[in-house]
Design a protein around this motif. Structure first.
Motif, PDB file in Angstrom:
ATOM      1  N   ASN A   2       0.838  -1.186   0.000  1.00  8.94           N
ATOM      2  CA  ASN A   2       0.000   0.000   0.000  1.00  8.94           C
ATOM      3  C   ASN A   2       0.876   1.241   0.000  1.00  8.94           C
ATOM      4  O   ASN A   2       1.359   1.661   1.049  1.00  8.94           O
ATOM      5  CB  ASN A   2      -0.924   0.025   1.216  1.00  8.94           C
ATOM      6  CG  ASN A   2      -2.129  -0.839   1.015  1.00  8.94           C
ATOM      7  OD1 ASN A   2      -2.577  -1.023  -0.108  1.00  8.94           O
ATOM      8  ND2 ASN A   2      -2.664  -1.380   2.087  1.00  8.94           N
ATOM      9  N   LYS A  19      -5.766   4.432  -5.126  1.00 12.66           N
ATOM     10  CA  LYS A  19      -6.561   3.640  -4.180  1.00 12.66           C
ATOM     11  C   LYS A  19      -5.889   3.524  -2.812  1.00 12.66           C
ATOM     12  O   LYS A  19      -6.560   3.539  -1.780  1.00 12.66           O
ATOM     13  CB  LYS A  19      -6.836   2.236  -4.741  1.00 12.66           C
ATOM     14  CG  LYS A  19      -7.785   2.218  -5.909  1.00 12.66           C
ATOM     15  CD  LYS A  19      -9.189   2.513  -5.456  1.00 12.66           C
ATOM     16  CE  LYS A  19     -10.149   2.381  -6.618  1.00 12.66           C
ATOM     17  NZ  LYS A  19     -11.475   2.898  -6.280  1.00 12.66           N
ATOM     18  N   GLU A  22      -6.605   6.489  -0.854  1.00 12.91           N
ATOM     19  CA  GLU A  22      -7.954   6.406  -0.300  1.00 12.91           C
ATOM     20  C   GLU A  22      -7.957   5.596   0.990  1.00 12.91           C
ATOM     21  O   GLU A  22      -8.517   6.019   2.005  1.00 12.91           O
ATOM     22  CB  GLU A  22      -8.909   5.773  -1.313  1.00 12.91           C
ATOM     23  CG  GLU A  22      -9.215   6.642  -2.505  1.00 12.91           C
ATOM     24  CD  GLU A  22     -10.184   5.998  -3.485  1.00 12.91           C
ATOM     25  OE1 GLU A  22     -10.335   4.751  -3.473  1.00 12.91           O
ATOM     26  OE2 GLU A  22     -10.788   6.744  -4.268  1.00 12.91           O
ATOM     27  N   LYS A  23      -7.321   4.421   0.955  1.00 11.13           N
ATOM     28  CA  LYS A  23      -7.307   3.536   2.117  1.00 11.13           C
ATOM     29  C   LYS A  23      -6.514   4.124   3.276  1.00 11.13           C
ATOM     30  O   LYS A  23      -6.948   4.094   4.421  1.00 11.13           O
ATOM     31  CB  LYS A  23      -6.711   2.181   1.734  1.00 11.13           C
ATOM     32  CG  LYS A  23      -7.641   1.306   0.917  1.00 11.13           C
ATOM     33  CD  LYS A  23      -6.988   0.019   0.511  1.00 11.13           C
ATOM     34  CE  LYS A  23      -6.670  -0.828   1.721  1.00 11.13           C
ATOM     35  NZ  LYS A  23      -6.097  -2.133   1.361  1.00 11.13           N
TER      36      LYS A  23
END
Length: 73
Positions: A2, A19, A22-23
């Motif tokens: 990530n 993404k 976002e997380k």
């Protein structure tokens, strides 16, 4: 892994938000796009450093990076 990746213009507005961003940061791409960093919960100091870096890159017309900045959420 990530890895949060964002792209900002010289004014510090979000132009790309992946993404992992976002997380890890809690804002969807829809919410983050076109927003200045300080509206996304970052300190004014951090936002100012980012804008200064982006303007420096634009004046030199040379790519710099990656740049790693400590963010708060």
């Amino acid at each position: 892994p990530n890895v949060a990746v964002q792209w900002y213009d010289a004014a510090g507005l979000v132009r790309y938000w992946n993404k992992a961003s976002e997380k890890l940061l809690g804002w969807s791409a829809t919410e983050a796009l076109d927003c200045p960093l300080d509206r996304l919960g970052q300190t004014a100091e951090l936002a100012g450093r980012l804008v200064n870096t982006l303007q420096h890159v634009e004046r030199r017309d040379k790519a710099v990076g990656p740049v790693e900045l400590l963010v708060y959420n």
